[in-house]
Scaffold this active site. Sequence first.
Site, mmCIF file in Angstrom:
data_model
loop_
_atom_site.group_PDB
_atom_site.id
_atom_site.type_symbol
_atom_site.label_atom_id
_atom_site.label_comp_id
_atom_site.label_asym_id
_atom_site.label_seq_id
_atom_site.Cartn_x
_atom_site.Cartn_y
_atom_site.Cartn_z
ATOM 1 N N CYS A 79 38.801 64.119 30.615
ATOM 2 C CA CYS A 79 39.840 64.292 31.627
ATOM 3 C C CYS A 79 41.101 63.533 31.204
ATOM 4 O O CYS A 79 41.029 62.475 30.592
ATOM 5 C CB CYS A 79 39.434 63.785 33.003
ATOM 6 S SG CYS A 79 37.933 64.558 33.615
ATOM 7 N N ARG A 130 42.020 66.995 26.557
ATOM 8 C CA ARG A 130 40.950 66.156 27.097
ATOM 9 C C ARG A 130 40.063 66.909 28.085
ATOM 10 O O ARG A 130 39.092 66.360 28.609
ATOM 11 C CB ARG A 130 41.546 64.929 27.780
ATOM 12 C CG ARG A 130 42.336 64.057 26.833
ATOM 13 C CD ARG A 130 42.951 62.906 27.575
ATOM 14 N NE ARG A 130 41.954 61.912 27.913
ATOM 15 C CZ ARG A 130 41.758 60.792 27.239
ATOM 16 N NH1 ARG A 130 42.466 60.529 26.178
ATOM 17 N NH2 ARG A 130 40.848 59.935 27.618
ATOM 18 N N TRP A 138 37.690 67.886 32.744
ATOM 19 C CA TRP A 138 36.499 68.358 32.036
ATOM 20 C C TRP A 138 35.348 68.011 32.971
ATOM 21 O O TRP A 138 35.058 66.840 33.213
ATOM 22 C CB TRP A 138 36.347 67.651 30.695
ATOM 23 C CG TRP A 138 35.202 68.195 29.889
ATOM 24 C CD1 TRP A 138 35.213 69.323 29.123
ATOM 25 C CD2 TRP A 138 33.886 67.644 29.774
ATOM 26 N NE1 TRP A 138 33.980 69.511 28.542
ATOM 27 C CE2 TRP A 138 33.153 68.500 28.930
ATOM 28 C CE3 TRP A 138 33.259 66.528 30.309
ATOM 29 C CZ2 TRP A 138 31.828 68.257 28.606
ATOM 30 C CZ3 TRP A 138 31.938 66.287 29.983
ATOM 31 C CH2 TRP A 138 31.232 67.152 29.135
ATOM 32 N N ASN A 198 39.338 59.305 35.412
ATOM 33 C CA ASN A 198 38.710 59.650 34.138
ATOM 34 C C ASN A 198 37.517 58.724 33.954
ATOM 35 O O ASN A 198 37.631 57.530 34.212
ATOM 36 C CB ASN A 198 39.742 59.434 33.017
ATOM 37 C CG ASN A 198 39.140 59.535 31.646
ATOM 38 O OD1 ASN A 198 38.211 60.305 31.418
ATOM 39 N ND2 ASN A 198 39.651 58.751 30.703
ATOM 40 N N GLY A 199 36.368 59.276 33.537
ATOM 41 C CA GLY A 199 35.182 58.442 33.356
ATOM 42 C C GLY A 199 34.126 58.806 34.374
ATOM 43 O O GLY A 199 34.177 59.888 34.969
ATOM 44 N N GLU A 237 27.127 71.453 9.899
ATOM 45 C CA GLU A 237 28.507 71.587 10.371
ATOM 46 C C GLU A 237 28.896 73.067 10.537
ATOM 47 O O GLU A 237 29.579 73.427 11.504
ATOM 48 C CB GLU A 237 29.449 70.852 9.395
ATOM 49 C CG GLU A 237 30.922 70.974 9.691
ATOM 50 C CD GLU A 237 31.358 70.446 11.061
ATOM 51 O OE1 GLU A 237 30.558 69.834 11.767
ATOM 52 O OE2 GLU A 237 32.515 70.707 11.421
ATOM 53 N N LYS A 295 30.234 74.735 13.969
ATOM 54 C CA LYS A 295 31.517 75.456 14.070
ATOM 55 C C LYS A 295 31.301 76.842 14.670
ATOM 56 O O LYS A 295 32.032 77.264 15.556
ATOM 57 C CB LYS A 295 32.193 75.618 12.692
ATOM 58 C CG LYS A 295 32.737 74.380 12.054
ATOM 59 C CD LYS A 295 34.018 73.863 12.671
ATOM 60 C CE LYS A 295 33.802 72.915 13.790
ATOM 61 N NZ LYS A 295 33.710 71.509 13.580
ATOM 62 N N GLU A 317 30.227 76.653 18.505
ATOM 63 C CA GLU A 317 31.179 76.170 19.510
ATOM 64 C C GLU A 317 32.348 77.117 19.729
ATOM 65 O O GLU A 317 32.917 77.162 20.813
ATOM 66 C CB GLU A 317 31.653 74.737 19.246
ATOM 67 C CG GLU A 317 32.361 74.490 17.966
ATOM 68 C CD GLU A 317 32.655 73.002 17.712
ATOM 69 O OE1 GLU A 317 32.615 72.192 18.650
ATOM 70 O OE2 GLU A 317 32.934 72.669 16.557
ATOM 71 N N HIS A 350 8.852 74.710 8.538
ATOM 72 C CA HIS A 350 8.041 73.870 9.431
ATOM 73 C C HIS A 350 8.197 74.288 10.891
ATOM 74 O O HIS A 350 8.042 73.453 11.783
ATOM 75 C CB HIS A 350 8.416 72.396 9.246
ATOM 76 C CG HIS A 350 8.095 71.887 7.876
ATOM 77 N ND1 HIS A 350 6.811 71.670 7.451
ATOM 78 C CD2 HIS A 350 8.904 71.610 6.824
ATOM 79 C CE1 HIS A 350 6.822 71.257 6.190
ATOM 80 N NE2 HIS A 350 8.083 71.224 5.780
ATOM 81 N N LYS A 402 38.650 68.126 23.525
ATOM 82 C CA LYS A 402 38.902 67.546 22.203
ATOM 83 C C LYS A 402 38.381 66.114 22.111
ATOM 84 O O LYS A 402 37.938 65.667 21.063
ATOM 85 C CB LYS A 402 40.410 67.590 21.926
ATOM 86 C CG LYS A 402 40.809 67.102 20.552
ATOM 87 C CD LYS A 402 40.453 68.116 19.495
ATOM 88 C CE LYS A 402 40.726 67.630 18.084
ATOM 89 N NZ LYS A 402 39.844 68.308 17.122
HETATM 90 C C1 F6R Z 1 33.348 69.644 16.835
HETATM 91 C C2 F6R Z 1 33.974 68.475 17.410
HETATM 92 C C3 F6R Z 1 33.111 67.413 18.038
HETATM 93 C C4 F6R Z 1 33.658 66.036 17.631
HETATM 94 C C5 F6R Z 1 32.884 64.916 18.336
HETATM 95 C C6 F6R Z 1 33.353 63.556 17.885
HETATM 96 O O1 F6R Z 1 34.282 70.526 16.297
HETATM 97 O O2 F6R Z 1 35.152 68.364 17.397
HETATM 98 O O3 F6R Z 1 31.779 67.539 17.688
HETATM 99 O O4 F6R Z 1 33.546 65.901 16.256
HETATM 100 O O5 F6R Z 1 33.062 65.022 19.713
HETATM 101 O O6 F6R Z 1 34.710 63.389 18.062
HETATM 102 P P1 F6R Z 1 35.519 62.265 17.324
HETATM 103 O O7 F6R Z 1 35.515 62.574 15.876
HETATM 104 O O8 F6R Z 1 36.882 62.343 17.928
HETATM 105 O O9 F6R Z 1 34.826 60.975 17.621
#
Ligand code: F6R
Length: 585
Positions: free
Chosen positions: A2, A28, A71, A97-98, A463, A467, A470, A486, A580
């Site tokens: 948020c 956020r 969020w 926020n939190g 990874e 990608k 998400e 397994h 983000k």
């Molecule tokens: C995936 C993504 C998230 C962040 C994760 C950690 O594309 O962006 O998985 O990598 O939330 O975020 P940071 O790197 O900001 O600690």
Amino acid sequence: MCGIIGILSQKTDAPDQVVEALKKLEYRGYDSWGVAIGGKYIKLQKNIGKISQAVLVNDTTGNLAIGHTRWATHGGVTQINAHPHTDCLEKIAVVHNGIIENFQELKKDLENFGHKFLSQTDTEVIPHLIEEELRTEEDFKTALVKSVAKLKGSYAFVLIRANSNELWAVANGCPLVVGQSENQLIISSDILACKTKKVIYIPEETLIHIADEIEFSNLETGKPKNLKWEENKVENHEITPGKFKHFLEKEIYEQPEIIKKISQMDVREVETNAALIRHSFGTFFVACGTSYHAALAGEYLFSQIAKMHINLISAGEFANFRHFITDKTLLFPLSQSGETADVLEAAKVAVKCRAKILSLVNNPNSTLARLSDVVMVTPAGPEIAVLSTKAYTSQIAILYLLANAVAGDFAKAQCDLENLSEMLKTIFENESVEKLKKLAKKIKNATSLFTIGRGLNYAVALEAALKIKEVSYIHAEGFAGADLKHGPIALIEKDVPCIVLVSNDENKEEILSNAMEVRARGGFIIGVAPENNEIFDYHIKVPDFAELSSIINIVPMQLLSYYLAIARECDPDKPRNLAKSVTVK
Ligand code: F6R
């Protein structure tokens, strides 16, 4: 998560300024947004959906306003659950926020006292608690402090009151920053919302009162805190996707140039930090999500190049291992944002154990950077798309430099990264991009997809799956090649896509055998490899550079994810349910 913002302005533009600021905070969280405008009565506007399309309606002038971009944590994505939240009489409005961990018991008590709750959020207990305290306490500050004393959790909030030209805020485990310009005082969860030249980063357990003057005091003792203004070093120029349609695409294409920059990093900085790692009694990588995958790649790089074992722990699990942390330990958190709650929590554990912290962040002004003893900054520039791409490859490139510096081979690593920067450009050539677009169209209706790799390609497999899932919402899972048999191989049936990551290294034969096992069960094999192979049903050609395959092989997977999002009509920059910066535990 948020984003929160409060503005006290000498002009009557505070609500519009709040909306502008919310657009910067949208990363956020973008489930809903809302604004409260101060005055004789508090005026509220709330909406679900993205703030980028927001306009305020009716009378929107005022010199005091707060805003929020959400969020969702407690309660669904509805207009009622959107912030700001108020007390029964709508005299106090709060953006938060939190998380308030004990909100259920507080809510029950307040309901017993006759308070009516409208939302399912934890936030709403804050204005009601203050309202309740004000029944017996005349002084607002005292009522606020008494209310805060009842809250458990990590949070920051900003509030306004009807008939009062002032902002109140509390920082307790979540970031807040205050900015001052000629006409405005701003308080926000993020420096990006402060276009002011002077700022103060608020330490924990601080109560802030903004009226004609700003006062900071300790939440518990009430004693004044003397906080100093500092220069705002964040460049606040407008960021656009330029010639690209989306930030995600732009950021993927930026990677060759960023890798080149990393190849030119200051040798002293890298070698000094390599020495820190070499001399620590135990180094722990901690990170989340994509940054965790970068750390996983780093674990392999340090093992292969520096012959050193680095412990890798998902940041949210780190506290379980605190018994191994001493004043000789080095904690090495990796975080794009530097604001991820789980990573900050791990750093706080390390601070308590008096361990040293060397962090790798993309945001040098972040909370993590301020908690660390030494900070390395990825020169990726602001990453706007929610999916992390360029920050990820930058993290790995810097880990590659560090691992080689530990091994005494910094110059070779620099040279390798310079070559890599050129090699990556071939992935963006027309023919390769068209092949990825074609593949996206071919597999866009898959309901499940798998990615496998061994060694350095294991991190790529994880990874790549992250990608894809998400941004395109296709169920994708990554595995080490050996692990598929397994259990997960039970899920392979005719035409299930399986992306196999192959490099010319010691794992090549075995990963090809794993691919054969999948093919034998009808799987559709997509080989990401320097050369084609008869096992592949579809081949994505990549440059041949096994030592740096963790970077080379992820780039076409990032592009594939982007084209899958386009083919499935998903928003590539703001995927559903994500934010983000993940600022809750
Ligand atoms: C995936 C993504 C998230 C962040 C994760 C950690 O594309 O962006 O998985 O990598 O939330 O975020 P940071 O790197 O900001 O600690």
